[in-house]
Scaffold this active site. Structure first.
Site, PDB file in Angstrom:
ATOM      1  N   CYS A   2      61.328  69.320  61.544  1.00  0.00           N
ATOM      2  CA  CYS A   2      60.203  70.366  62.246  1.00  0.00           C
ATOM      3  C   CYS A   2      60.523  70.648  64.087  1.00  0.00           C
ATOM      4  CB  CYS A   2      59.085  70.683  62.176  1.00  0.00           C
ATOM      5  SG  CYS A   2      58.191  70.138  60.769  1.00  0.00           S
ATOM      6  N   ARG A  27      65.980  73.768  62.568  1.00  0.00           N
ATOM      7  CA  ARG A  27      65.245  72.448  62.226  1.00  0.00           C
ATOM      8  C   ARG A  27      64.375  72.490  61.342  1.00  0.00           C
ATOM      9  NH1 ARG A  27      66.289  69.038  66.491  1.00  0.00           N
ATOM     10  NH2 ARG A  27      64.415  67.427  65.285  1.00  0.00           N
ATOM     11  N   TRP A  73      60.058  72.271  58.221  1.00  0.00           N
ATOM     12  CA  TRP A  73      60.850  72.376  57.136  1.00  0.00           C
ATOM     13  C   TRP A  73      59.536  70.950  56.203  1.00  0.00           C
ATOM     14  CZ3 TRP A  73      62.956  67.351  55.298  1.00  0.00           C
ATOM     15  CH2 TRP A  73      64.118  67.979  54.392  1.00  0.00           C
ATOM     16  N   ASN A  99      56.174  66.825  64.911  1.00  0.00           N
ATOM     17  CA  ASN A  99      57.197  66.856  63.965  1.00  0.00           C
ATOM     18  C   ASN A  99      57.978  65.538  63.594  1.00  0.00           C
ATOM     19  OD1 ASN A  99      60.612  66.805  63.118  1.00  0.00           O
ATOM     20  ND2 ASN A  99      60.936  66.857  65.233  1.00  0.00           N
ATOM     21  N   GLY A 100      58.321  65.271  62.201  1.00  0.00           N
ATOM     22  CA  GLY A 100      58.210  63.662  62.161  1.00  0.00           C
ATOM     23  C   GLY A 100      57.466  62.998  60.497  1.00  0.00           C
ATOM     24  N   GLU A 488      85.137  68.752  52.431  1.00  0.00           N
ATOM     25  CA  GLU A 488      84.432  69.737  53.467  1.00  0.00           C
ATOM     26  C   GLU A 488      84.598  71.055  53.110  1.00  0.00           C
ATOM     27  OE1 GLU A 488      82.322  69.350  55.864  1.00  0.00           O
ATOM     28  OE2 GLU A 488      82.261  71.070  56.776  1.00  0.00           O
ATOM     29  N   LYS A 492      80.889  73.112  52.497  1.00  0.00           N
ATOM     30  CA  LYS A 492      80.602  74.425  53.162  1.00  0.00           C
ATOM     31  C   LYS A 492      80.259  75.555  51.554  1.00  0.00           C
ATOM     32  CE  LYS A 492      79.676  73.377  55.131  1.00  0.00           C
ATOM     33  NZ  LYS A 492      79.924  72.425  56.518  1.00  0.00           N
ATOM     34  N   GLU A 495      76.395  74.653  50.410  1.00  0.00           N
ATOM     35  CA  GLU A 495      75.976  75.135  51.213  1.00  0.00           C
ATOM     36  C   GLU A 495      74.686  76.205  51.330  1.00  0.00           C
ATOM     37  OE1 GLU A 495      74.964  72.972  54.296  1.00  0.00           O
ATOM     38  OE2 GLU A 495      77.063  73.173  54.926  1.00  0.00           O
ATOM     39  N   HIS A 511      92.760  62.682  36.185  1.00  0.00           N
ATOM     40  CA  HIS A 511      92.262  62.119  35.293  1.00  0.00           C
ATOM     41  C   HIS A 511      90.090  62.291  34.586  1.00  0.00           C
ATOM     42  CE1 HIS A 511      93.987  58.703  36.137  1.00  0.00           C
ATOM     43  NE2 HIS A 511      94.655  59.526  37.827  1.00  0.00           N
ATOM     44  N   LYS A 610      68.902  71.857  60.553  1.00  0.00           N
ATOM     45  CA  LYS A 610      69.281  72.205  60.625  1.00  0.00           C
ATOM     46  C   LYS A 610      69.931  69.688  61.368  1.00  0.00           C
ATOM     47  CE  LYS A 610      73.746  72.444  63.406  1.00  0.00           C
ATOM     48  NZ  LYS A 610      74.822  72.465  61.909  1.00  0.00           N
TER      49      LYS A 610
HETATM   50  O1  M6R Z   1      73.876  66.245  62.695  1.00  0.00           O
HETATM   51  P1  M6R Z   1      74.535  65.437  61.611  1.00  0.00           P
HETATM   52  O2  M6R Z   1      76.396  65.607  61.539  1.00  0.00           O
HETATM   53  O3  M6R Z   1      74.403  63.861  61.527  1.00  0.00           O
HETATM   54  O4  M6R Z   1      73.947  66.186  60.706  1.00  0.00           O
HETATM   55  C1  M6R Z   1      75.036  65.017  59.313  1.00  0.00           C
HETATM   56  C2  M6R Z   1      74.503  66.520  57.844  1.00  0.00           C
HETATM   57  O5  M6R Z   1      72.973  66.445  57.657  1.00  0.00           O
HETATM   58  C3  M6R Z   1      75.531  67.361  57.727  1.00  0.00           C
HETATM   59  O6  M6R Z   1      76.767  67.692  58.607  1.00  0.00           O
HETATM   60  C4  M6R Z   1      74.974  68.862  56.923  1.00  0.00           C
HETATM   61  O7  M6R Z   1      75.650  68.323  56.004  1.00  0.00           O
HETATM   62  C5  M6R Z   1      75.628  70.012  57.222  1.00  0.00           C
HETATM   63  N1  M6R Z   1      74.585  70.592  57.037  1.00  0.00           N
HETATM   64  C6  M6R Z   1      76.698  70.341  56.379  1.00  0.00           C
HETATM   65  O8  M6R Z   1      77.198  71.321  56.923  1.00  0.00           O
END
Ligand code: M6R
Length: 615
Positions: A2, A27, A73, A99-100, A488, A492, A495, A511, A610
């Protein structure tokens, strides 16, 4: 997971906090709330984004010079008004933002219920605020002391801010496992708090980042004293000068942070390289490596840990370190590594990759590696973040703030750092010839220009996005250095557009995944000249024979793939070892435009946050 914000001083507090919450929405954005002190406590909270809270607050009195706020969150309890923070104690006198996660909240809750406490939410946080009240009343002590005693009973992670109407001029803050920055106004006349420094960057450049196990009672016009929660002793806290500026955290004319951040990559990568590459003498200076060179030279192996996109950067690093420096590498998901009792020795080096520097799984993996005696090196973006502080040495990526939930410039700058590290180590241990080092450094320096060139394909990519925006599935294929690009690209797309997508090594297709291919399946193939071109060409032919729709990322001037692909996106030629940095760019743009055309919220996709500071 959060975001928390707070202000205490002489200014009107609510606007500062609400703006701060907007900056921290990356966050979490399940709900938001504020508590404003104006005689009594005015608590306003709302499910949904900060804007919903702002609209609601128009019907309330928001005057006051003390305010705390939270953007959530959800972990314990569904997203709802009643589970939103701040949470108030039973008497209504104490309010708290958190937050936690409080892991032992259940036992404490049962005890408090036994003593007559009533709970109005499903959260772990409401348990903590009542525990503080209970301790305060039972022992007839100040709020600061009550917070301290309560926290010694807590198992879990927290960054908290607490206000008590009995102590009208102070805020109590504490941290363990979740980040907390304190901005300091001129002559200590006012204080700001935030999960990072972005909420207060226009007010002060001076901040203290609390360390784990630290707390402070903050009073305007009094110098802050940071104490250890355990025994109350004063610790030496270090006031840092912040480098962040306001422009860096705003959208700068773009519609979304994600597209701004995609376009920032030439500059971000240039910043990553700045001061580290000396072409004339073929030198790379990375202080974290220089100061620990013997360790790196004598390392048995490198273990890379990360999550999501950072894990993908780790895969690229595996190719880089093995290829250029001839050091054996393993790449691990933080979440798996920490729980599978891995064999780690003092001669292992663990490299933790994280944009935020706060990812709980990566952090836990680091802690475990350290306990087992490994040397831990961090590659982080956020300066002063927990991972940056927990590691023995490291290198910052200097990408600037990444606000969009989908990681873009963090990825390309991570690979840039990892490539520099691999070249440096290859140079140091003799695995790379002088001429190869020279070539690679020259290619590295040209990367920002080549990203700029690649970004020019955006209009063509939009046209492709229009054709495939309604496809329910996508396949991404690549080989060698471009296999992580395929992963990657798929991440992208899923998500931010909620389209199902898979990334595969191109040769693996036969395969299994080839069974999925028909005239409705778009397949994005990274088919650059230097990366096993002939093999990829055969893969494309196999796909075409099954009527798959081919979107190929090719080098300028390509003819063979162009002749069979349905669409081609061009990128400039680049050394194979660095090609992931470039080939990722069109994939970022493709997912962005598809998501926009589908009406998705690209900066804050559903269910995501994030920085993932919970397991
Ligand atoms: O802050 P971080 O790089 O440790 O975060 C890791 C993942 O949570 C982050 O890369 C996530 O997969 C992204 N949303 C990807 O776009």
């Amino acid at each position: 997971m959060c975001g928390i914000v707070g202000y205490i001083g002489h200014r009107k507090a609510y606007p500062i906090v609400i703006n701060g919450l907007k900056r921290l929405e990356y966050r979490g954005y399940d709900s938001a709330g504020v508590a404003i002190a104006n005689g009594s406590m005015n608590v306003i909270k709302k499910q949904g984004k900060v804007i919903e809270l702002e609209n609601e607050a128009k019907n309330h009195n928001t005057h006051g010079t003390i305010c705390i706020g939270h953007t959530r969150w959800a972990t314990h309890g569904e997203p709802s008004d009643r589970n939103s923070h701040p949470h108030a104690s039973n008497s209504g006198k104490i309010v708290l933002i958190h937050n936690g996660i409080i892991e032992n909240y259940d036992t404490i809750k049962a005890e408090l219920i036994g003593r007559g406490y009533v709970f109005h939410s499903d959260t772990d946080t409401e348990v903590l605020v009542n525990l503080i009240e209970d301790i305060k009343i039972k022992n007839d002590i100040s709020i600061g002391r009550a917070v301290q005693l309560a926290l010694t009973q807590i198992i879990g992670a927290y960054a908290i801010a607490v206000y008590d109407t009995d102590r009208k001029e102070e805020l109590v803050v504490a941290k363990l496992g979740s980040p907390l920055a304190i901005g300091i106004g001129e002559n200590f006349s006012e204080y700001f708090i935030g999960s990072d420094a972005s909420p207060f960057i226009e007010y002060t450049k001076n901040a203290i980042y609390l360390e784990d196990g630290e707390m402070a009672v903050i009073k305007p016009n009094e110098e802050i004293k940071v104490r250890k929660i355990q025994d109350g002793t004063i610790t030496e806290s270090y006031i840092q000068e912040l480098e962040l500026n306001l422009e860096q955290i705003e959208k700068g004319g773009y519609d979304h942070f994600m597209i701004k951040e995609i376009h920032e990559q030439p500059e971000a990568v240039a910043d990553t390289l700045r001061g580290k590459v000396n072409l004339k003498d073929s030198k790379i200076s990375i202080s974290g490596i220089r100061d620990n060179i013997e360790r790196f030279k004598n390392a048995n192996r490198i273990i890379i840990v990360g999550c999501g996109t950072s894990w993908h950067a780790g895969l690229v690093a595996e190719y880089l370190f093995e290829d250029l420096a001839r050091i054996p590498v393993e790449v691990e998901y933080g979440s798996e590594f920490r729980y599978r009792n891995p064999i780690i020795t003092e001669k292992d080096i663990v490299i933790a990759i994280s944009q935020s520097g706060e990812t709980a799984d990566t952090l836990a993996a680091i802690k475990m590696a350290k306990e087992k005696g490994a040397f831990v090196y961090g590659v982080c973006n956020v300066v002063g973040s927990t991972i940056a502080r927990e590691t023995d040495a490291g290198t910052y990526t200097h990408a600037g703030p990444e606000i969009g939930v989908a990681s873009t410039k963090a990825f390309t700058t991570q690979i840039t750092v990892l490539a520099m590290m691999a070249i440096k180590l290859g140079q140091e241990n003799g695995a790379l010839s002088k001429s190869r080092v020279k070539e690679l450094l020259k290619d590295l320096q040209e990367i920002p220009k080549k990203i700029e060139e690649t970004l020019k394909s955006e209009e063509a990519i939009k046209e492709i996005a229009k054709v495939y925006k309604d496809s329910p599935n996508f396949l991404y294929l690549g080989r060698g250095y471009n296999f992580p690009s395929a992963l990657e690209g798929a991440l992208k797309l899923k998500e931010i557009s909620y389209i199902h997508a898979e990334g595969y090594p191109a040769a693996e297709m036969k395969h299994g995944p080839i069974a999925l291919i028909d005239e409705k399946m778009p397949v994005v193939v990274i088919a650059t000249k230097k990366g096993y071109y002939e093999k990829i060409l055969s893969n494309v032919q196999e796909l075409k024979a099954r009527k798959g729709k081919i979107i190929a990322v090719v080098n300028k001037g390509d003819t063979a793939i162009r002749a069979i692909a349905d669409h081609c996106i061009e990128m400039p030629q680049v050394a194979e070892e660095l090609s992931t940095i470039i080939s990722t760019i069109p994939l970022q743009l493709l997912s962005y435009h598809i998501a926009i055309m589908r009406g998705c919220n690209v900066d804050q996709p559903r269910n995501l946050a994030k920085s993932v500071t919970v397991e």
